[in-house]
Write an enzyme that holds these catalytic residues in place. Sequence first.
Site, PDB file in Angstrom:
ATOM      1  N   THR A 168       1.060  -1.347   0.129  1.00 43.66           N
ATOM      2  CA  THR A 168      -0.147  -0.176  -0.140  1.00 43.66           C
ATOM      3  C   THR A 168       0.901   1.206   0.039  1.00 43.66           C
ATOM      4  O   THR A 168       2.104   1.006   0.260  1.00 43.66           O
ATOM      5  CB  THR A 168      -0.977   0.054   1.281  1.00 43.66           C
ATOM      6  OG1 THR A 168      -1.218  -1.450   1.729  1.00 43.66           O
ATOM      7  CG2 THR A 168      -2.005   1.002   0.954  1.00 43.66           C
ATOM      8  N   ARG A 196     -12.952  -7.152  -4.734  1.00 46.43           N
ATOM      9  CA  ARG A 196     -12.434  -7.446  -3.240  1.00 46.43           C
ATOM     10  C   ARG A 196     -11.944  -5.861  -2.913  1.00 46.43           C
ATOM     11  O   ARG A 196     -11.488  -5.115  -3.651  1.00 46.43           O
ATOM     12  CB  ARG A 196     -11.412  -8.180  -3.234  1.00 46.43           C
ATOM     13  CG  ARG A 196     -10.772  -8.388  -1.983  1.00 46.43           C
ATOM     14  CD  ARG A 196      -9.700  -7.409  -1.904  1.00 46.43           C
ATOM     15  NE  ARG A 196      -8.839  -7.567  -0.469  1.00 46.43           N
ATOM     16  CZ  ARG A 196      -7.776  -6.778  -0.248  1.00 46.43           C
ATOM     17  NH1 ARG A 196      -7.416  -5.727  -0.870  1.00 46.43           N
ATOM     18  NH2 ARG A 196      -6.960  -6.856   1.202  1.00 46.43           N
ATOM     19  N   VAL A 197     -12.327  -5.587  -1.858  1.00 45.46           N
ATOM     20  CA  VAL A 197     -11.803  -4.130  -1.011  1.00 45.46           C
ATOM     21  C   VAL A 197     -11.308  -4.541   0.106  1.00 45.46           C
ATOM     22  O   VAL A 197     -11.763  -5.307   1.083  1.00 45.46           O
ATOM     23  CB  VAL A 197     -13.227  -3.156  -1.053  1.00 45.46           C
ATOM     24  CG1 VAL A 197     -12.679  -1.954  -0.332  1.00 45.46           C
ATOM     25  CG2 VAL A 197     -13.789  -2.782  -2.381  1.00 45.46           C
ATOM     26  N   GLY A 198     -10.190  -3.962   0.523  1.00 45.31           N
ATOM     27  CA  GLY A 198      -9.313  -4.416   1.666  1.00 45.31           C
ATOM     28  C   GLY A 198      -9.425  -2.916   2.879  1.00 45.31           C
ATOM     29  O   GLY A 198     -10.659  -2.313   2.702  1.00 45.31           O
ATOM     30  N   ASP A 199      -8.712  -2.766   3.617  1.00 47.74           N
ATOM     31  CA  ASP A 199      -8.682  -1.672   4.452  1.00 47.74           C
ATOM     32  C   ASP A 199      -8.236  -0.321   4.024  1.00 47.74           C
ATOM     33  O   ASP A 199      -8.934   0.783   4.565  1.00 47.74           O
ATOM     34  CB  ASP A 199      -7.652  -1.970   5.806  1.00 47.74           C
ATOM     35  CG  ASP A 199      -6.430  -1.771   5.171  1.00 47.74           C
ATOM     36  OD1 ASP A 199      -5.512  -0.862   5.382  1.00 47.74           O
ATOM     37  OD2 ASP A 199      -5.993  -2.678   4.294  1.00 47.74           O
ATOM     38  N   THR A 219      -0.530  -0.279   6.613  1.00 53.68           N
ATOM     39  CA  THR A 219      -0.291  -0.872   5.464  1.00 53.68           C
ATOM     40  C   THR A 219      -0.287  -2.426   6.012  1.00 53.68           C
ATOM     41  O   THR A 219       0.064  -2.365   7.245  1.00 53.68           O
ATOM     42  CB  THR A 219       0.668  -0.766   4.569  1.00 53.68           C
ATOM     43  OG1 THR A 219       1.233  -1.478   3.626  1.00 53.68           O
ATOM     44  CG2 THR A 219       2.334  -0.448   5.662  1.00 53.68           C
ATOM     45  N   GLY A 220      -0.573  -3.350   5.142  1.00 54.96           N
ATOM     46  CA  GLY A 220      -0.270  -4.835   5.401  1.00 54.96           C
ATOM     47  C   GLY A 220      -1.544  -5.625   4.976  1.00 54.96           C
ATOM     48  O   GLY A 220      -1.908  -5.182   4.000  1.00 54.96           O
ATOM     49  N   HIS A 221      -1.713  -6.681   5.698  1.00 55.69           N
ATOM     50  CA  HIS A 221      -2.750  -7.648   5.311  1.00 55.69           C
ATOM     51  C   HIS A 221      -4.123  -7.162   5.509  1.00 55.69           C
ATOM     52  O   HIS A 221      -4.543  -6.699   6.565  1.00 55.69           O
ATOM     53  CB  HIS A 221      -2.572  -8.872   6.028  1.00 55.69           C
ATOM     54  CG  HIS A 221      -3.799 -10.132   5.675  1.00 55.69           C
ATOM     55  ND1 HIS A 221      -4.731 -10.377   6.394  1.00 55.69           N
ATOM     56  CD2 HIS A 221      -4.086 -10.442   4.357  1.00 55.69           C
ATOM     57  CE1 HIS A 221      -5.454 -11.364   5.815  1.00 55.69           C
ATOM     58  NE2 HIS A 221      -5.005 -11.358   4.713  1.00 55.69           N
ATOM     59  N   GLY A 222      -4.741  -6.628   4.514  1.00 53.19           N
ATOM     60  CA  GLY A 222      -6.093  -5.760   4.620  1.00 53.19           C
ATOM     61  C   GLY A 222      -6.932  -6.374   5.303  1.00 53.19           C
ATOM     62  O   GLY A 222      -7.606  -5.521   6.241  1.00 53.19           O
TER      63      GLY A 222
END
Length: 308
Positions: A168, A196-199, A219-222
């Site tokens: 990110t 798909r939508v993340g954080d 940032t990272g695993h959403g």
Amino acid sequence: MNPIVVVHGGGAGPISKDRKERVHQGIIRAATVGYGILREGGSAVDAVEGAVVALEDDPEFNAGCGSVLNTNGEVEMDASIMDGKDLSVGAVSAVRCIANPIKLARLVMEKTPHCFLTDQGAAQFAAAMGVPEIPGEKLVTEKNKKRLEKEKHEKDAQKTDCQKNLGTVGAVALDSKGNVAYATSTGGIVNKMVGRVGDTPCVGAGGYADNDIGAISTTGHGESILKVNLARLTLFHIEQGKTVEEAADLSLGYMKSRVKGLGGLIVVSKTGDWVARWTSTSMPWAAAKDGKLHFGIDPDDTAITDLP
């Protein structure tokens, strides 16, 4: 207030030697752009937008023209921005065929009564605002085509690596008037399902800004970041009297222990304290304050130089 900007280029696995120099240059360029805006009297919102645009325009980072591909081999991008002065927010998700989603997110914040637009609605709004449409294939790089092929092959072989999908970009800033802001932008994760939508576009997870506390970009695993509301959780710890370092370690530690999620964050407090912290292997970051530029990628390699 002495202005400050901090930027990150995404929590990630090990970065190869040949990429490191390009990543360093990109992250330093973004921090320099953001700090230049602040030095000239620009707002925190102007600074974080400018810094993130620089990263979206750099194919080394997973945002804008460096975005990873979904399962159909297409780019779908997410972004959000927030002004800590009045908690104004703009966010977009699953957007295609534009170069700078963070600019569109800011337009949502300033030109609509809403906070968040998605997919076709976001595309219609972009067209109405005169945002240039670019062919989707212009955002697709050869490197990301290969990444998708590799990911599909490894998925078939049941190999998973929780660190490969952590990219990110983001920025936080404190301006001379004491206002804070954040901006975060991403192409998501390789081989994600369409839609798909993340954080990243989700306020409180991908970032948060409040003049009474500070600003953060994560940032990272959403999915993990969404589950623990990482951005707001970190600022909550600061509200409770923790230092920025303590707050970062507590919230990242909680995400790791509770949902086994890895990631990173950058924070600036309302008093100008800042930190860059991560639990992933690496996280390119840079901070500009008082004419000095601090930057690094791995936990043990912080460098400091004078700003031009």
